[in-house]
Design an enzyme around this catalytic site. Structure first.
Site, short mmCIF file in Angstrom:
data_model
loop_
_atom_site.label_atom_id
_atom_site.label_comp_id
_atom_site.label_asym_id
_atom_site.label_seq_id
_atom_site.Cartn_x
_atom_site.Cartn_y
_atom_site.Cartn_z
CB CYS A 240 -0.93 0.00 1.21
SG CYS A 240 -2.05 -1.43 1.27
CB CYS A 264 -3.08 2.72 9.30
SG CYS A 264 -2.31 3.41 10.78
#
Length: 276
Positions: A240, A264
């Site tokens: 990512c 996150c």
């Protein structure tokens, strides 16, 4: 380093086992018997401390946190530039502080190697904490890499859940976030209450800019991730994270590229760990 007069703070509150539900129903004081309760008195203490430490140096903020919370203070680091700088500060100000990394299983090898370089230079051994399932087990459970189809859930399972377990027994945690990194982080106080995890949260670099951080890293010879020299200003899990392009000015543009996701979940302002 200029000397700041030690701020006059309210008397340190004792460790009070949480006896009321947290705002989010999980990860709060009731799941961490050693945590402080979010009483009005504690909130006022934190607000006053944050005001008095607003213009303090990172060293002074870390020293205050260490004095206030002792061995109940911990730090999570992803070995970003900010985290590495704080680790170098801890080595001289509060080397006994417990530090951990959320080892998702998807970290770059350069990130893992940096842990060893930090340990060799500063003598700080960062604990590597893993999720319940290995990457292979986790992907088998979900029929493939979940970061492709549901990155929010992947972050929640492999970061947020691990952090909630990691902070049991602690009252406060430090992070390396800066206010100029994102909208979520722009309002981060120097000292505040993290209701998602039921902890006091210290951000010694709140007022630092990216230039401030890198100026000190270079001047003081602090080890950092070599990927930063290859176009990666912000580094997370390798699936990512990508290098930023020449016309991208947002240093987090390479995180979750092509998705609306920007955090996150560890530092977002949402009160619930889901939907982060």
């Amino acid at each position: 380093m200029p000397t700041m007069t030690q701020p006059t703070l309210p008397p340190a509150l004792p460790s009070i086992p949480g006896n009321s539900p947290s705002a989010n129903g999980s990860g709060g004081p009731e799941s961490n018997p050693g945590a402080l309760a979010a009483t009005p008195e504690l909130m006022e203490e934190l607000a006053q401390a944050s005001r008095l430490l607003e213009a303090a140096t990172p060293e002074e903020i870390v020293a205050w946190g260490s004095e206030r919370f002792g061995d109940k203070l911990t730090m999570a680091t992803a070995f970003g530039p900010e985290g590495c700088l704080i680790l170098s500060i801890l080595a001289s100000v509060a080397p006994q502080t417990h530090v951990f990394n959320l080892d998702t299983g998807y970290q770059f090898q350069q990130t893992l190697d940096l842990r060893d370089r930090i340990a060799a230079k500063y003598g700080i051994e960062v604990a590597m904490l893993q999720p319940e399932h290995t990457v292979i087990e986790y992907e088998e459970l979900h029929g493939g890499p979940l970061y492709k189809t549901n990155p929010d859930q992947c972050c929640f399972d492999r970061k947020v859940k691990v952090l909630r377990k990691a902070v049991v027994g602690f009252q406060a945690w430090m992070s390396g976030i800066r206010r100029d990194q994102s909208a979520d982080r722009a309002v981060q106080p120097v000292v505040g209450w993290d209701k998602k995890f039921g902890l006091v949260k210290l951000s010694p670099l709140s007022n630092y800019t990216k230039k401030d951080v890198w100026r000190r890293l270079i001047a003081e010879g602090v080890p950092y991730n070599p990927l930063h020299d290859q176009g990666y200003p912000s580094i997370g899990c390798w699936p990512c994270t990508r290098a930023v392009q020449g016309d991208e000015t947002d240093e987090r543009a390479g995180r979750w590229s092509g998705k609306s996701k920007t955090e996150c979940g560890l530092h977002s302002l949402e009160s619930d760990g889901s939907g982060i």
